[in-house]
Design a protein around this motif. Structure first.
Motif, PDB file in Angstrom:
ATOM      1  N   VAL A  98       0.393  -1.867   0.075  1.00  0.00           N
ATOM      2  CA  VAL A  98      -0.337  -0.294   0.190  1.00  0.00           C
ATOM      3  C   VAL A  98       0.902   0.874  -0.063  1.00  0.00           C
ATOM      4  O   VAL A  98       0.657   2.201  -0.657  1.00  0.00           O
ATOM      5  N   GLU A  99       1.563   1.472   0.979  1.00  0.00           N
ATOM      6  CA  GLU A  99       3.394   2.455   1.203  1.00  0.00           C
ATOM      7  C   GLU A  99       2.821   2.795  -0.624  1.00  0.00           C
ATOM      8  O   GLU A  99       3.527   3.641  -1.410  1.00  0.00           O
ATOM      9  N   ALA A 100       3.366   1.931  -1.610  1.00  0.00           N
ATOM     10  CA  ALA A 100       4.588   1.457  -2.689  1.00  0.00           C
ATOM     11  C   ALA A 100       3.518   1.969  -3.349  1.00  0.00           C
ATOM     12  O   ALA A 100       2.810   2.575  -4.639  1.00  0.00           O
TER      13      ALA A 100
ATOM     14  N   GLN B  81       0.816   9.061  -5.963  1.00  0.00           N
ATOM     15  CA  GLN B  81       1.661  10.533  -6.280  1.00  0.00           C
ATOM     16  C   GLN B  81       2.659  11.160  -6.952  1.00  0.00           C
ATOM     17  O   GLN B  81       2.032  12.217  -6.979  1.00  0.00           O
ATOM     18  N   LYS B  82       3.117  10.348  -7.544  1.00  0.00           N
ATOM     19  CA  LYS B  82       3.884  10.783  -8.754  1.00  0.00           C
ATOM     20  C   LYS B  82       3.377  11.509  -9.563  1.00  0.00           C
ATOM     21  O   LYS B  82       3.492  12.552 -10.464  1.00  0.00           O
ATOM     22  N   GLU B  83       1.719  10.617  -9.986  1.00  0.00           N
ATOM     23  CA  GLU B  83       1.016  11.300 -11.164  1.00  0.00           C
ATOM     24  C   GLU B  83       0.062  12.206 -10.591  1.00  0.00           C
ATOM     25  O   GLU B  83      -1.011  13.330 -11.218  1.00  0.00           O
ATOM     26  N   GLU B  84      -0.488  12.071  -9.522  1.00  0.00           N
ATOM     27  CA  GLU B  84      -1.830  12.908  -9.032  1.00  0.00           C
ATOM     28  C   GLU B  84      -1.605  14.194  -8.173  1.00  0.00           C
ATOM     29  O   GLU B  84      -2.308  14.686  -8.012  1.00  0.00           O
TER      30      GLU B  84
ATOM     31  N   ASP C 249       1.176  14.661  -0.437  1.00  0.00           N
ATOM     32  CA  ASP C 249       1.897  15.195   0.276  1.00  0.00           C
ATOM     33  C   ASP C 249       2.887  13.913   0.522  1.00  0.00           C
ATOM     34  O   ASP C 249       2.002  12.986   1.172  1.00  0.00           O
ATOM     35  N   PRO C 250       4.183  13.261  -0.596  1.00  0.00           N
ATOM     36  CA  PRO C 250       4.088  12.150  -0.308  1.00  0.00           C
ATOM     37  C   PRO C 250       4.677  11.814   1.694  1.00  0.00           C
ATOM     38  O   PRO C 250       5.071  10.237   2.236  1.00  0.00           O
ATOM     39  N   PHE C 251       4.827  13.060   2.481  1.00  0.00           N
ATOM     40  CA  PHE C 251       5.486  12.294   3.506  1.00  0.00           C
ATOM     41  C   PHE C 251       4.212  11.918   4.432  1.00  0.00           C
ATOM     42  O   PHE C 251       4.368  10.895   5.136  1.00  0.00           O
TER      43      PHE C 251
END
Length: 217
Positions: free
Chosen positions: A30-32, A38-41, A44-46
């Motif tokens: 799920v984290e991956a 997130q890279k596409e949409e 906040d990655p943190f």
């Protein structure tokens, strides 16, 4: 050690011995998926990493006491992150994601991060790994009821059907086949369609081999 890795260790201890499909491998996937979406949409990655790592930390308590692991997880996450010295705003963003992630709750996420976590968690119920998790979880929940008498109310319509193959067919109609229409992001929808191809083929083959009728394929 940074907070992400501290959190990963904390969760791994909590989920040690988790008998169903909400184990540490699920957390890592799920984290991956969160970071991939997130890279596409955006988002906040943190916040996403913390929410993904902590979103099922309350599942053991749910097994033992019933209730909703999303609420337990949010409470545990809030306490853990507060002790780490993280700011209130970030903690609220993380716990807000966790509270609305659960499929069966039907919650509507308000933030982009919450939408992404919800999508990532649902995507892990699809594809080859989704089949594996479903079979593992159904077996574990049937055994839990057999040994302790506790049943999971939301799973009654699928898990406790006398014929497990019939139960699996019901599960596919109830959850995986409905997931695409409930996803929030375009990126997740594209991933879902590819993963569902595998599930449709598997279910078709299962029913042919079992001599049962194909349902809704």
């Amino acid at each position: 050690m940074d907070l992400i890795e501290k959190t990963r260790e904390f969760v791994a201890i909590f989920l040690e011995g988790e008998p169903s499909s909400h184990d540490m491998s699920h957390i890592n996937r799920v984290e991956a998926l969160c970071l991939k979406i997130q890279k596409e949409e955006g988002g906040d990655p943190f916040v996403l990493q913390l929410a993904a790592l902590l979103h099922d930390v309350g599942v053991i308590k749910e097994h033992e006491e019933g209730g909703d692991h999303a609420i337990y997880s949010a409470d545990i996450a809030s306490e853990f992150l507060s002790k780490s010295g993280l700011g209130k705003e970030v903690i609220e963003a993380v716990t807000g994601c966790i509270r609305v992630h659960r499929f069966s709750a039907g919650e509507s996420p308000e933030t982009l991060e919450a939408r992404i976590l919800q999508d990532a968690d649902r995507l892990d119920a699809l594809g080859a790994v989704g089949i594996f998790r479903a079979v593992l979880s159904m077996g574990a929940l049937r055994m839990l009821k057999h040994t302790t008498g506790m049943d999971k109310g939301s799973s009654k319509r699928t898990v406790y059907i006398e014929d497990p193959i019939e139960g699996f067919n019901e599960y596919m109609q109830y959850k995986p086949f409905t997931i695409p229409e409930k996803l929030n992001t375009d990126t997740a929808k594209k991933i879902a369609e590819e993963r569902l191809k595998i599930m449709r083929l598997y279910l078709k083959t299962l029913n042919i081999e079992a001599g049962t009728d194909e349902q809704g394929l």
